[in-house]
Write a protein that holds these residues in place. Structure first.
Motif, PDB file in Angstrom:
ATOM      1  N   MET A 159      77.028  10.723  10.305  1.00  0.00           N
ATOM      2  CA  MET A 159      76.679  10.476   8.908  1.00  0.00           C
ATOM      3  C   MET A 159      75.558   9.437   8.831  1.00  0.00           C
ATOM      4  O   MET A 159      75.757   8.290   9.221  1.00  0.00           O
ATOM      5  N   GLU A 160      74.411   9.837   8.310  1.00  0.00           N
ATOM      6  CA  GLU A 160      73.346   8.870   8.040  1.00  0.00           C
ATOM      7  C   GLU A 160      73.332   8.632   6.541  1.00  0.00           C
ATOM      8  O   GLU A 160      73.337   9.579   5.754  1.00  0.00           O
ATOM      9  N   MET A 161      73.336   7.375   6.145  1.00  0.00           N
ATOM     10  CA  MET A 161      73.358   7.040   4.716  1.00  0.00           C
ATOM     11  C   MET A 161      72.675   5.700   4.497  1.00  0.00           C
ATOM     12  O   MET A 161      72.440   4.957   5.453  1.00  0.00           O
ATOM     13  N   SER A 162      72.387   5.403   3.251  1.00  0.00           N
ATOM     14  CA  SER A 162      71.782   4.107   2.953  1.00  0.00           C
ATOM     15  C   SER A 162      72.790   3.010   3.278  1.00  0.00           C
ATOM     16  O   SER A 162      74.008   3.212   3.160  1.00  0.00           O
ATOM     17  N   TYR A 163      72.257   1.859   3.665  1.00  0.00           N
ATOM     18  CA  TYR A 163      73.137   0.740   3.957  1.00  0.00           C
ATOM     19  C   TYR A 163      73.958   0.375   2.722  1.00  0.00           C
ATOM     20  O   TYR A 163      75.160   0.125   2.820  1.00  0.00           O
ATOM     21  N   ASP A 164      73.319   0.357   1.562  1.00  0.00           N
ATOM     22  CA  ASP A 164      74.027  -0.012   0.336  1.00  0.00           C
ATOM     23  C   ASP A 164      75.195   0.931   0.054  1.00  0.00           C
ATOM     24  O   ASP A 164      76.270   0.499  -0.361  1.00  0.00           O
ATOM     25  N   GLU A 165      74.996   2.228   0.285  1.00  0.00           N
ATOM     26  CA  GLU A 165      76.074   3.201   0.089  1.00  0.00           C
ATOM     27  C   GLU A 165      77.228   2.920   1.054  1.00  0.00           C
ATOM     28  O   GLU A 165      78.394   2.922   0.663  1.00  0.00           O
ATOM     29  N   ALA A 166      76.892   2.658   2.318  1.00  0.00           N
ATOM     30  CA  ALA A 166      77.931   2.367   3.315  1.00  0.00           C
ATOM     31  C   ALA A 166      78.689   1.098   2.942  1.00  0.00           C
ATOM     32  O   ALA A 166      79.921   1.065   2.991  1.00  0.00           O
ATOM     33  N   TYR A 167      77.978   0.064   2.527  1.00  0.00           N
ATOM     34  CA  TYR A 167      78.623  -1.199   2.185  1.00  0.00           C
ATOM     35  C   TYR A 167      79.549  -1.023   0.984  1.00  0.00           C
ATOM     36  O   TYR A 167      80.645  -1.591   0.946  1.00  0.00           O
ATOM     37  N   ALA A 168      79.127  -0.224   0.023  1.00  0.00           N
ATOM     38  CA  ALA A 168      79.960   0.029  -1.169  1.00  0.00           C
ATOM     39  C   ALA A 168      81.240   0.770  -0.806  1.00  0.00           C
ATOM     40  O   ALA A 168      82.247   0.679  -1.528  1.00  0.00           O
ATOM     41  N   MET A 169      81.238   1.502   0.308  1.00  0.00           N
ATOM     42  CA  MET A 169      82.422   2.244   0.737  1.00  0.00           C
ATOM     43  C   MET A 169      83.551   1.326   1.217  1.00  0.00           C
ATOM     44  O   MET A 169      84.696   1.756   1.323  1.00  0.00           O
ATOM     45  N   ILE A 170      83.233   0.071   1.487  1.00  0.00           N
ATOM     46  CA  ILE A 170      84.288  -0.892   1.817  1.00  0.00           C
ATOM     47  C   ILE A 170      85.108  -1.155   0.548  1.00  0.00           C
ATOM     48  O   ILE A 170      86.330  -1.043   0.553  1.00  0.00           O
ATOM     49  N   ALA A 171      84.409  -1.476  -0.535  1.00  0.00           N
ATOM     50  CA  ALA A 171      85.095  -1.789  -1.795  1.00  0.00           C
ATOM     51  C   ALA A 171      85.825  -0.578  -2.361  1.00  0.00           C
ATOM     52  O   ALA A 171      86.904  -0.710  -2.939  1.00  0.00           O
ATOM     53  N   SER A 172      85.255   0.617  -2.174  1.00  0.00           N
ATOM     54  CA  SER A 172      85.889   1.820  -2.718  1.00  0.00           C
ATOM     55  C   SER A 172      87.086   2.272  -1.892  1.00  0.00           C
ATOM     56  O   SER A 172      87.847   3.128  -2.316  1.00  0.00           O
ATOM     57  N   GLY A 173      87.235   1.707  -0.688  1.00  0.00           N
ATOM     58  CA  GLY A 173      88.340   2.093   0.185  1.00  0.00           C
ATOM     59  C   GLY A 173      88.041   3.289   1.066  1.00  0.00           C
ATOM     60  O   GLY A 173      88.898   3.726   1.828  1.00  0.00           O
ATOM     61  N   GLU A 174      86.826   3.806   1.001  1.00  0.00           N
ATOM     62  CA  GLU A 174      86.461   4.937   1.869  1.00  0.00           C
ATOM     63  C   GLU A 174      86.302   4.483   3.316  1.00  0.00           C
ATOM     64  O   GLU A 174      86.498   5.274   4.234  1.00  0.00           O
ATOM     65  N   ILE A 175      85.919   3.227   3.526  1.00  0.00           N
ATOM     66  CA  ILE A 175      85.853   2.645   4.866  1.00  0.00           C
ATOM     67  C   ILE A 175      86.978   1.626   4.968  1.00  0.00           C
ATOM     68  O   ILE A 175      87.010   0.641   4.238  1.00  0.00           O
ATOM     69  N   LYS A 176      87.904   1.895   5.900  1.00  0.00           N
ATOM     70  CA  LYS A 176      89.051   1.011   6.113  1.00  0.00           C
ATOM     71  C   LYS A 176      89.131   0.510   7.554  1.00  0.00           C
ATOM     72  O   LYS A 176      90.080  -0.177   7.915  1.00  0.00           O
ATOM     73  N   ASP A 177      88.172   0.878   8.351  1.00  0.00           N
ATOM     74  CA  ASP A 177      88.167   0.528   9.764  1.00  0.00           C
ATOM     75  C   ASP A 177      87.613  -0.890   9.951  1.00  0.00           C
ATOM     76  O   ASP A 177      86.504  -1.191   9.503  1.00  0.00           O
ATOM     77  N   ALA A 178      88.382  -1.750  10.614  1.00  0.00           N
ATOM     78  CA  ALA A 178      88.031  -3.169  10.727  1.00  0.00           C
ATOM     79  C   ALA A 178      86.709  -3.401  11.450  1.00  0.00           C
ATOM     80  O   ALA A 178      85.895  -4.211  11.003  1.00  0.00           O
ATOM     81  N   LYS A 179      86.469  -2.716  12.567  1.00  0.00           N
ATOM     82  CA  LYS A 179      85.230  -2.953  13.305  1.00  0.00           C
ATOM     83  C   LYS A 179      84.015  -2.567  12.471  1.00  0.00           C
ATOM     84  O   LYS A 179      82.977  -3.229  12.503  1.00  0.00           O
TER      85      LYS A 179
END
Length: 193
Positions: A159-179
């Protein structure tokens, strides 16, 4: 390396099917100088490396998505996890490992990576040290489609995406992986993208 306040009494092998699970009985000296005996199960899966691939010009990152059974068993409805590229060291040093895994999983061949930190991700039960890196990529480094290696039965989406989109996925709960969270936050703090 031995601490006089810890004495290993017994180690029992419980499983060595995928990695190694031991039951360890040990004596531990508390702060008041009294001793207690404890038993703990310890999972030894080896050490690993992980990397956040970023492109400063495009302000993008590359992440992976794959099925993770333990998360499925613990409430993740699909079992799919969005993560940075990562893998076990096997016989490599951490830098060699992360360069190898990057090419296998994402299809990008890196020559330079930068170590960010070493971390124990679940120190109450798992021995693993995870070495975290960042590495800059661009299209000229693309050598294959990635997706993992067949003999390891990997099935990885790149998955290639904008950094801002990836960072927002932390708050949305789409990214839950600690590393992944640690490395995305490192990128923000250090203004990599």
């Amino acid at each position: 390396m031995k601490d006089p306040k810890i004495e290993i009494k017994k180690t029992e092998l419980l499983s060595d099917n995928w990695y190694v699970l031991n039951k360890v009985t040990f004596d531990y000296q508390k702060n008041d100088d009294s001793w207690i005996t404890q038993k703990r199960e310890v999972y030894d899966r080896g050490n690993g490396s992980a990397i956040l691939l970023y492109n400063t010009k495009q302000k993008t990152v590359i992440l992976t998505r794959q099925f993770r059974l333990p998360t499925y068993l613990n409430g993740n409805k699909t079992g799919m996890m969005i993560e940075v590229c990562a893998g076990m060291l096997d016989q490599d040093n951490p830098e060699q490992c992360v360069i190898r895994e990057t090419e296998e999983e994402t299809g990008y061949r890196l020559t330079t990576v930068h170590k960010v930190m070493e971390t124990y991700m679940s120190p109450g039960a798992v021995t693993e040290i995870l070495y975290l890196f960042v590495g800059e990529y661009d299209e000229s480094m693309k050598v294959n489609e990635g997706g993992g290696v067949a003999h390891e039965e990997e099935n990885i989406d790149v998955m290639e995406m904008s950094y801002d989109e990836a960072y927002a996925m932390i708050a949305s709960g789409e990214i839950k992986d600690a590393k992944t969270i640690l490395l995305l936050q490192h990128a923000k703090i250090n203004q990599l993208v």
